[in-house]
Design a protein around this motif. Sequence first.
Motif, PDB file in Angstrom:
ATOM      1  N   LEU A  20       2.772  11.413  -5.511  1.00 52.83           N
ATOM      2  CA  LEU A  20       3.744  10.659  -6.424  1.00 52.83           C
ATOM      3  C   LEU A  20       4.919  11.852  -6.862  1.00 52.83           C
ATOM      4  O   LEU A  20       6.026  11.319  -7.002  1.00 52.83           O
ATOM      5  CB  LEU A  20       2.989  10.006  -7.568  1.00 52.83           C
ATOM      6  N   THR A  21       4.413  12.875  -7.002  1.00 52.42           N
ATOM      7  CA  THR A  21       5.311  13.787  -8.005  1.00 52.42           C
ATOM      8  C   THR A  21       6.519  14.085  -7.042  1.00 52.42           C
ATOM      9  O   THR A  21       7.579  14.240  -7.244  1.00 52.42           O
ATOM     10  CB  THR A  21       4.670  15.028  -8.307  1.00 52.42           C
ATOM     11  N   ASN A  22       5.981  14.054  -5.684  1.00 47.89           N
ATOM     12  CA  ASN A  22       7.096  14.798  -4.468  1.00 47.89           C
ATOM     13  C   ASN A  22       7.636  13.321  -3.677  1.00 47.89           C
ATOM     14  O   ASN A  22       8.357  13.580  -2.539  1.00 47.89           O
ATOM     15  CB  ASN A  22       6.457  15.673  -3.573  1.00 47.89           C
ATOM     16  N   ARG A  33       6.669   6.109   2.144  1.00 53.79           N
ATOM     17  CA  ARG A  33       5.649   4.993   2.400  1.00 53.79           C
ATOM     18  C   ARG A  33       5.521   3.730   1.810  1.00 53.79           C
ATOM     19  O   ARG A  33       4.512   3.138   1.909  1.00 53.79           O
ATOM     20  CB  ARG A  33       4.392   6.022   2.118  1.00 53.79           C
ATOM     21  N   GLY A  34       6.301   3.541   0.605  1.00 52.81           N
ATOM     22  CA  GLY A  34       6.146   1.961  -0.008  1.00 52.81           C
ATOM     23  C   GLY A  34       5.334   2.219  -0.771  1.00 52.81           C
ATOM     24  O   GLY A  34       4.335   3.019  -1.005  1.00 52.81           O
ATOM     25  N   ASP A  35       5.511   1.449  -1.707  1.00 56.03           N
ATOM     26  CA  ASP A  35       4.660   1.104  -2.955  1.00 56.03           C
ATOM     27  C   ASP A  35       3.127   0.756  -2.683  1.00 56.03           C
ATOM     28  O   ASP A  35       2.261   1.224  -3.440  1.00 56.03           O
ATOM     29  CB  ASP A  35       5.014   0.104  -3.951  1.00 56.03           C
ATOM     30  N   ALA A  36       2.960  -0.009  -1.741  1.00 57.05           N
ATOM     31  CA  ALA A  36       1.717  -0.530  -1.187  1.00 57.05           C
ATOM     32  C   ALA A  36       0.684   0.650  -1.055  1.00 57.05           C
ATOM     33  O   ALA A  36      -0.537   0.804  -1.297  1.00 57.05           O
ATOM     34  CB  ALA A  36       1.475  -1.302  -0.244  1.00 57.05           C
ATOM     35  N   PHE A  38       0.699   3.708  -2.386  1.00 59.40           N
ATOM     36  CA  PHE A  38       0.180   4.345  -3.576  1.00 59.40           C
ATOM     37  C   PHE A  38      -0.820   3.400  -4.393  1.00 59.40           C
ATOM     38  O   PHE A  38      -1.829   3.834  -4.996  1.00 59.40           O
ATOM     39  CB  PHE A  38       1.263   4.742  -4.401  1.00 59.40           C
ATOM     40  N   ALA A  39      -0.586   2.286  -4.227  1.00 62.78           N
ATOM     41  CA  ALA A  39      -1.367   1.243  -4.953  1.00 62.78           C
ATOM     42  C   ALA A  39      -2.737   0.935  -4.247  1.00 62.78           C
ATOM     43  O   ALA A  39      -3.753   0.934  -5.035  1.00 62.78           O
ATOM     44  CB  ALA A  39      -0.861   0.053  -4.823  1.00 62.78           C
ATOM     45  N   ARG A  44      -7.189   4.195   1.103  1.00 63.56           N
ATOM     46  CA  ARG A  44      -6.614   4.807   2.134  1.00 63.56           C
ATOM     47  C   ARG A  44      -7.478   6.223   2.451  1.00 63.56           C
ATOM     48  O   ARG A  44      -7.703   6.622   3.383  1.00 63.56           O
ATOM     49  CB  ARG A  44      -5.210   5.155   2.167  1.00 63.56           C
ATOM     50  N   ILE A  45      -7.577   6.890   1.342  1.00 57.15           N
ATOM     51  CA  ILE A  45      -8.301   8.115   1.428  1.00 57.15           C
ATOM     52  C   ILE A  45      -9.763   7.917   1.939  1.00 57.15           C
ATOM     53  O   ILE A  45     -10.168   8.754   2.854  1.00 57.15           O
ATOM     54  CB  ILE A  45      -8.423   9.160   0.024  1.00 57.15           C
TER      55      ILE A  45
END
Length: 168
Positions: A20-22, A33-36, A38-39, A44-45
């Motif tokens: 997010l920072t980068n 990568r798009g908002d999805a 990160f949501a 994903r991890i």
Amino acid sequence: MPTLELLRPDHTDALLAFELTNRAYFARTVPDRGDAYFAEFPARIAALLSEQAAGVCRFHVVLDADGALIGRVNLMDLVDGSAELGYRVAESAAGRGVAGAAVAQVCRLAAHGYGLGSLTAATTLDNPASRAVLTRTGFTVTGQFLLDGRPALSYRRSLADLRRAEAE
């Protein structure tokens, strides 16, 4: 020199903060990568960790001397003694040799720890820093193509020299 650690569940929060920072910094040279992305980050991890446990991929975080997460280096699609290299380094660590050191470390790890014989990579022509990292760490250009509509170069690095050094 940065330290590599294999991705673990307890890296999730730091990795999300790093991404997010980068985000805007990375979007200058690679597609966002798009908002999805990160949501759905924890899921994903978890999926990446499952792939890692299956031996399909190896995901690494890059830590500075204080233990802060400043990058990631991934080996994807481990097949027939080869894998695809991907990496990114925080804007705050850019230009300090972190990417080159991390890529060199993962090359040694790929040869000695994972038993791989070669790595492939790709970067766009408008990313001279990434091209320099790949060249300095022994990758050679193997072709040109379009990556998300942008001119890019494909690279390959044999790990035979690293494996020979181990044998000596």
